[in-house]
Write a protein that holds these residues in place. Structure first.
Motif, mmCIF file in Angstrom:
data_model
loop_
_atom_site.group_PDB
_atom_site.id
_atom_site.type_symbol
_atom_site.label_atom_id
_atom_site.label_comp_id
_atom_site.label_asym_id
_atom_site.label_seq_id
_atom_site.Cartn_x
_atom_site.Cartn_y
_atom_site.Cartn_z
ATOM 1 N N HIS A 48 -28.879 27.616 7.014
ATOM 2 C CA HIS A 48 -29.939 26.817 6.411
ATOM 3 C C HIS A 48 -29.777 25.329 6.735
ATOM 4 C CE1 HIS A 48 -31.524 30.223 4.200
ATOM 5 N NE2 HIS A 48 -30.306 30.497 3.766
ATOM 6 N N ARG A 49 -29.007 25.053 7.745
ATOM 7 C CA ARG A 49 -28.844 23.663 8.180
ATOM 8 C C ARG A 49 -29.911 23.300 9.215
ATOM 9 N NH1 ARG A 49 -22.374 22.603 9.228
ATOM 10 N NH2 ARG A 49 -21.714 22.619 7.053
ATOM 11 N N ARG A 50 -30.266 22.024 9.222
ATOM 12 C CA ARG A 50 -31.099 21.456 10.277
ATOM 13 C C ARG A 50 -30.300 20.300 10.846
ATOM 14 N NH1 ARG A 50 -36.732 19.361 8.399
ATOM 15 N NH2 ARG A 50 -37.114 21.597 8.147
ATOM 16 N N GLY A 51 -29.539 20.608 11.914
ATOM 17 C CA GLY A 51 -28.599 19.636 12.440
ATOM 18 C C GLY A 51 -27.467 19.469 11.442
ATOM 19 N N PRO A 52 -27.109 18.227 11.120
ATOM 20 C CA PRO A 52 -26.019 18.012 10.161
ATOM 21 C C PRO A 52 -26.479 18.100 8.711
ATOM 22 C CG PRO A 52 -26.777 15.912 10.995
ATOM 23 C CD PRO A 52 -27.568 16.960 11.737
ATOM 24 N N PHE A 53 -27.807 18.319 8.506
ATOM 25 C CA PHE A 53 -28.342 18.276 7.147
ATOM 26 C C PHE A 53 -28.766 19.666 6.682
ATOM 27 C CE2 PHE A 53 -29.252 14.173 9.118
ATOM 28 C CZ PHE A 53 -28.572 13.333 8.260
ATOM 29 N N LEU A 54 -28.804 19.825 5.365
ATOM 30 C CA LEU A 54 -29.266 21.073 4.784
ATOM 31 C C LEU A 54 -30.789 21.093 4.784
ATOM 32 C CD1 LEU A 54 -28.437 23.661 3.174
ATOM 33 C CD2 LEU A 54 -28.797 22.326 1.094
ATOM 34 N N ASP A 55 -31.366 22.163 5.297
ATOM 35 C CA ASP A 55 -32.826 22.339 5.279
ATOM 36 C C ASP A 55 -33.207 22.834 3.895
ATOM 37 O OD1 ASP A 55 -35.469 22.973 5.573
ATOM 38 O OD2 ASP A 55 -35.237 23.947 7.521
ATOM 39 N N TYR A 56 -33.437 21.880 3.011
ATOM 40 C CA TYR A 56 -33.612 22.224 1.602
ATOM 41 C C TYR A 56 -34.854 23.083 1.393
ATOM 42 C CZ TYR A 56 -33.714 21.745 -3.457
ATOM 43 O OH TYR A 56 -33.723 22.012 -4.800
ATOM 44 N N ASP A 108 -23.855 13.552 2.885
ATOM 45 C CA ASP A 108 -22.857 13.672 1.810
ATOM 46 C C ASP A 108 -22.843 15.081 1.226
ATOM 47 O OD1 ASP A 108 -22.113 11.066 2.097
ATOM 48 O OD2 ASP A 108 -23.400 10.316 0.478
ATOM 49 N N GLN A 109 -24.034 15.672 1.095
ATOM 50 C CA GLN A 109 -24.094 17.023 0.562
ATOM 51 C C GLN A 109 -23.492 18.028 1.533
ATOM 52 O OE1 GLN A 109 -27.869 19.282 0.038
ATOM 53 N NE2 GLN A 109 -27.359 19.218 -2.147
ATOM 54 N N VAL A 110 -23.746 17.824 2.845
ATOM 55 C CA VAL A 110 -23.178 18.721 3.851
ATOM 56 C C VAL A 110 -21.650 18.652 3.825
ATOM 57 C CG1 VAL A 110 -22.968 19.181 6.329
ATOM 58 C CG2 VAL A 110 -25.205 18.684 5.325
ATOM 59 N N ARG A 111 -21.119 17.399 3.730
ATOM 60 C CA ARG A 111 -19.655 17.270 3.641
ATOM 61 C C ARG A 111 -19.119 17.936 2.388
ATOM 62 N NH1 ARG A 111 -20.721 12.164 5.915
ATOM 63 N NH2 ARG A 111 -20.871 11.204 3.851
ATOM 64 N N ALA A 112 -19.875 17.787 1.277
ATOM 65 C CA ALA A 112 -19.437 18.418 0.039
ATOM 66 C C ALA A 112 -19.447 19.945 0.170
ATOM 67 C CB ALA A 112 -20.336 17.987 -1.121
ATOM 68 N N LEU A 113 -20.455 20.470 0.852
ATOM 69 C CA LEU A 113 -20.505 21.910 1.088
ATOM 70 C C LEU A 113 -19.342 22.373 1.950
ATOM 71 C CD1 LEU A 113 -24.337 22.471 1.626
ATOM 72 C CD2 LEU A 113 -22.936 23.576 -0.118
ATOM 73 N N GLY A 144 -24.503 19.195 -6.211
ATOM 74 C CA GLY A 144 -25.757 19.049 -6.930
ATOM 75 C C GLY A 144 -26.216 17.613 -7.075
ATOM 76 N N GLU A 145 -25.280 16.645 -6.971
ATOM 77 C CA GLU A 145 -25.643 15.242 -7.197
ATOM 78 C C GLU A 145 -25.877 14.461 -5.910
ATOM 79 O OE1 GLU A 145 -22.382 13.819 -9.473
ATOM 80 O OE2 GLU A 145 -23.132 14.624 -11.399
ATOM 81 N N THR A 146 -25.583 15.066 -4.749
ATOM 82 C CA THR A 146 -25.712 14.352 -3.482
ATOM 83 C C THR A 146 -26.786 14.999 -2.617
ATOM 84 O OG1 THR A 146 -23.959 15.711 -2.529
ATOM 85 C CG2 THR A 146 -23.304 13.612 -3.490
ATOM 86 N N SER A 147 -27.069 14.378 -1.486
ATOM 87 C CA SER A 147 -28.048 14.910 -0.524
ATOM 88 C C SER A 147 -27.649 14.442 0.860
ATOM 89 C CB SER A 147 -29.451 14.445 -0.887
ATOM 90 O OG SER A 147 -29.526 13.008 -0.848
ATOM 91 N N GLY A 148 -28.324 14.981 1.847
ATOM 92 C CA GLY A 148 -28.090 14.565 3.222
ATOM 93 C C GLY A 148 -26.698 14.878 3.707
#
Length: 851
Positions: free
Chosen positions: A709-717, A148-153, A142-146
């Motif tokens: 719901h990913r767009r490449g290495p990132f989450l498609d928020y 870092d968020q993908v790694r956290a997921l 919840g506190e990260t994005s990009g």
């Protein structure tokens, strides 16, 4: 005491054994059976009073022992000596080094800083540590994005997988199941411990102890703070306990359901009997008769010997024989006859004035509590109507939260109704007893001094000592300090004070909770004596055998309403009263329209698995669910239903059998693979297994599908939010901002979110475990409507529920589980309710077809 040092508590709430037994002086080392706690020759006295002498017992696997005896005989002192919290004057206790002992005392220290669920999970050890790691990862997401968020997921997914592998979901589910079994509403699992009252704190401690599954469980009055449903659940749980068990209880039904041995502490001695309480009563009576016969025979022999001595004492030719007989009498081991310590039936109650025939009447009463916040008051009772007549003993029964306490306050005048009318008759004098009465006694007074504080006692011609003897305080017992009495004795003294007041309406709230069965029976005789003398009694109890044994009529409350008023007890029984207390679901009205089922979607063949203690939970379960069909699973909780759902969902390893879906073998598939194949799983533990409370609504909505719901290495928020918004709208989830944690949602909306997430993937098979438990009327109907809609769309649904009315209304076929097996199958439209109940307890009716 040698071998009995005070032991330290472990991190899971149990007590660790000391570092082996202390060698008993210079005696040769004694051999003890492995895995068994052995107490030998224990003795303990206080001043001139001996509590127990030369007491010995063994506690090991399979021995479920009830410790019984009158209040104040030393039961608590004995068990505290056994666990190592007190020293004995003599004797020793041997505890094997690796024996894990769990102890539930009558009084607990205050625990703060955690939620109810977190406090219980302290009993789970390593699982709790990994759960905290998952929680931290959730916060990180919840506190990260990009990236870092993908790694956290990804880390979150890996941690969840490890959590599954070590049985974490099962343990968390167990914790929630135990809390629910002990009467906690699901919404209360997350409440802070600071908000819990003493009784609920005791339930939390009991839940933590049961979750830790010690080798030896020792409990002092475990049912004191439980209602009838929670006691029934605990009975079933402990009846299957494979370890050692020692418990103190005054509830004879509980003892009969759980114990396979009874040890009585009476006359400073321990006597062990095989069987439950009913067996104990018979065996004790037989023993007493045998003792009396032996004592009579010995008395005759002694009298014969004494006559010989007197006749020939001064005859020289018989002197040797006389001396021999005198020595034999001196050495004679006299037969001691046990005397039951139940109070004598001697009353002498003060005569109250005569009340009117109608003592109290309630007409259309609605009552509740206004918090002063400007909102509508919280309604507790709705449209309650019944009356109380002079000379009747009226039982007031119902589950916790039914409104019994509020009704008592209306009767005593402590509160006024919001609507309707409460009328008290003329010349009605009221005395009210509850468990708090014992807390206002003066610890520094003697029993006699405290009793004399009742107005009129000692000046009305009654002998206070004779009166107190009726309540078990005989002889020097009246000179004991109140502070030195046991909890049960203090309650008994408070009850004696209440009954000594000359009133004609007596309200007793759980008066037998800490009384022995004999004392409870004596109270029943007292109440009947009072009713015969035109007094009126309102009796509140969860012990239904007391209601049917003591009372003339019963009024049953459920959900704030009277479901039966002034029901003649002589025309009903305990099971009928229990049925009225539990009731049926108010939202189920008619069966869904019939459909033609398609081919098999879910096929389970010969399925076996272990429970969390490593014991066999399922034994060769076979079942089939077809397309467009709802198959129900009924059964008493703890008979394998939870393990069956987890095994089908892939959350519990199987030991035998197969699971096929649409012909595909999923027996070895992971939970994610099963979800991908079209299996939706609605767990009974929505917050422990289904949802992550610290994550946002959006994060929880995509937990099952976040890789897409990913767009490449990132989450498609944006896509994730759109998916969540669609889910919220389709399944009518009331929620605030979608980026806020779900912890603030109501139970019904949490369940809608969980069910919606599972059903949004267009599943082919749904396994729903207790999907409506703990929901309000609207929440129950919403979930039931969703399940019926999925059935109409051709989905195969396996519905596991403890609500029999729900199963009879929603299902196309009904299976009953008992002992980890499917024992019967019924057509819900033709089924006879009592036959289903018989099957649920293992008595398979001949009209059922075994599945």
């Amino acid at each position: 005491m040698r071998g009995c040092p005070l032991r330290r508590p472990s991190s899971d709430g149990t007590h660790l054994p000391p570092d082996g037994p202390t060698p008993p002086g210079h005696q040769p080392a004694r051999r003890y059976p492995p895995g068994v706690l052995t107490a030998s020759g224990l003795s303990r006295s206080f001043g001139t009073r001996t509590l127990f002498k030369d007491a010995s017992l063994q506690l090991g696997p399979g021995r479920r022992i009830a410790l019984v005896g009158s209040n104040g005989t030393g039961k608590t002192t004995l068990i505290e000596t056994i666990v190592g919290l007190q020293d004995a004057d003599a004797g020793e206790v041997h505890r094997p080094r690796d024996l894990r002992i769990g102890y539930l005392p009558q009084e607990l220290p205050t625990e703060t800083g955690r939620s109810v669920f977190e406090q219980v999970m302290l009993g789970a050890g390593p699982v709790t540590e990994l759960a905290h790691q998952i929680e931290a990862l959730g916060i990180r997401i919840g506190e990260t994005s990009g990236a870092d968020q993908v790694r956290a997921l990804d880390d979150f997914g890996e941690a969840q997988s490890r959590f599954e592998q070590i049985g974490g979901y099962a343990v968390e589910s167990d914790a929630h199941r135990i809390l629910s079994g002990l009467g906690f509403d699901p919404a209360d699992h997350g409440r802070p411990m600071d908000e819990m009252s003493g009784g609920w704190r005791m339930r939390v401690a009991l839940a933590r102890l049961l979750l830790s599954a010690p080798d030896l469980l020792i409990m002092d009055e475990p049912t004191n703070h439980l209602d009838v449903d929670s006691v029934a659940w605990l009975e079933q749980h402990l009846a299957a306990w494979s370890g050692g068990l020692l418990f103190v209880s005054h509830d004879r039904d509980f003892i009969d359901a759980v114990a396979n041995r009874v040890i009585e502490l009476a006359g400073s001695r321990l006597t062990e009997y095989v069987g439950g309480f009913a067996d104990f009563v018979v065996a004790r009576e037989e023993k007493l008769l045998l003792q009396q016969a032996m004592a009579a025979q010995q008395s005759r022999q002694v009298a014969h010997t004494e006559r010989f001595i007197e006749r020939f004492r001064y005859k020289a030719t018989k002197s040797r024989q006389v001396q021999s007989r005198i020595k034999s009498l001196e050495k004679l081991d006299r037969v001691v006859v046990d005397r039951p310590e139940d109070p004598a039936s001697r009353f002498g109650f003060p005569k109250p004035r005569r009340s009117s025939r109608l003592v109290a009447e309630l007409e259309g009463v609605t009552a509740g509590y206004d918090d002063g916040d400007g909102l509508e008051p919280e309604i507790v009772l709705r449209d309650v109507t019944f009356d109380i007549e002079r000379g009747r003993t009226v039982a007031l029964v119902g589950p916790n939260g039914a409104g019994k306490t509020t009704l008592v306050r209306l009767l005593t005048g402590e509160m006024a109704p919001l609507a309707g009318r409460v009328t008290r008759g003329t010349n009605v004098d009221i005395s009210h007893f509850d468990q708090l009465q014992a807390e206002i006694l003066d610890d520094q007074r003697t029993v006699l001094e405290e009793f004399k504080t009742v107005p009129g006692v000692g000046t009305d011609g009654r002998n206070p000592r004779t009166y107190l003897a009726s309540f078990g305080f005989r002889g020097d017992a009246v000179d004991r300090r109140v502070g030195d009495l046991s909890g049960g004795e203090q309650t008994r003294l408070a009850l004696a004070k209440t009954l000594a007041v000359p009133v004609n309406l007596l309200i007793l709230d759980e008066p037998t909770k800490v009384l022995t069965p004999g004392e409870a029976d004596e109270l029943g005789r007292i109440l009947r004596h009072m009713a015969d003398d035109d007094r009126t009694v309102v009796f509140i109890s969860h012990k239904l055998h007391e209601v049917t044994g003591f009372c003339d009529e019963a009024t049953v409350l459920r959900g704030g309403e009277t479901v039966a008023a002034s029901l003649p007890v002589s025309e009903t029984d305990s099971s009928a009263l229990a049925g009225l207390m539990v009731g049926s679901s108010p939202v189920i009205s008619e069966r869904p329209p019939p459909v033609v089922a398609g081919g098999p979607k879910l096929e389970v063949v010969g399925l076996g698995c272990l429970d969390d203690r490593g014991l066999q939970a399922l034994h060769g379960v076979d079942l089939t669910v077809r397309a467009g069909e709802i198959v129900g699973i009924a059964g008493v909780a703890g008979n394998g239903q939870r393990e069956l759902a987890q095994a089908i969902a892939g959350l519990r390893p199987t030991t035998a059998g197969t699971v096929h879906m649409d012909g595909m073998d999923l027996t070895a598939a992971t939970p994610r693979q099963r979800f991908g194949a079209g299996l939706a799983y609605i767990p009974e533990d929505r917050m422990g297994v289904g949802l992550a409370p610290r994550l946002s609504v959006t994060d929880n909505a995509i937990l099952r599908t976040y890789p897409i719901h990913r767009r490449g290495p990132f989450l498609d928020y944006e896509a994730a939010v759109a998916h969540c918004q669609d889910l919220v709208e389709r399944f009518a989830v009331r929620t605030g901002p979608l980026d806020q944690p779900i912890a603030g949602l109501s139970g019904g909306n949490l369940q809608r979110l969980l069910v919606g997430r599972e059903l949004s993937g267009r599943p082919r098979v749904v396994v729903a475990a207790q999907p409506t438990r703990g929901l309000d009327v609207q929440g129950v109907k919403a979930i039931q409507d969703l399940l019926v809609a999925e059935r109409g769309a051709g989905v195969a649904i396996l519905l596991i529920s403890e609500d029999l009315d729900e199963l009879l209304t929603l299902t196309d076929r009904l299976l009953v589980m008992h002992g980890g097996r499917v024992v019967a199958e019924f057509d819900p439209e033709l089924a006879v309710r009592h036959e289903i109940g018989e099957a649920m307890v293992g008595h398979v009716p001949t009209s059922s077809a075994s599945a």
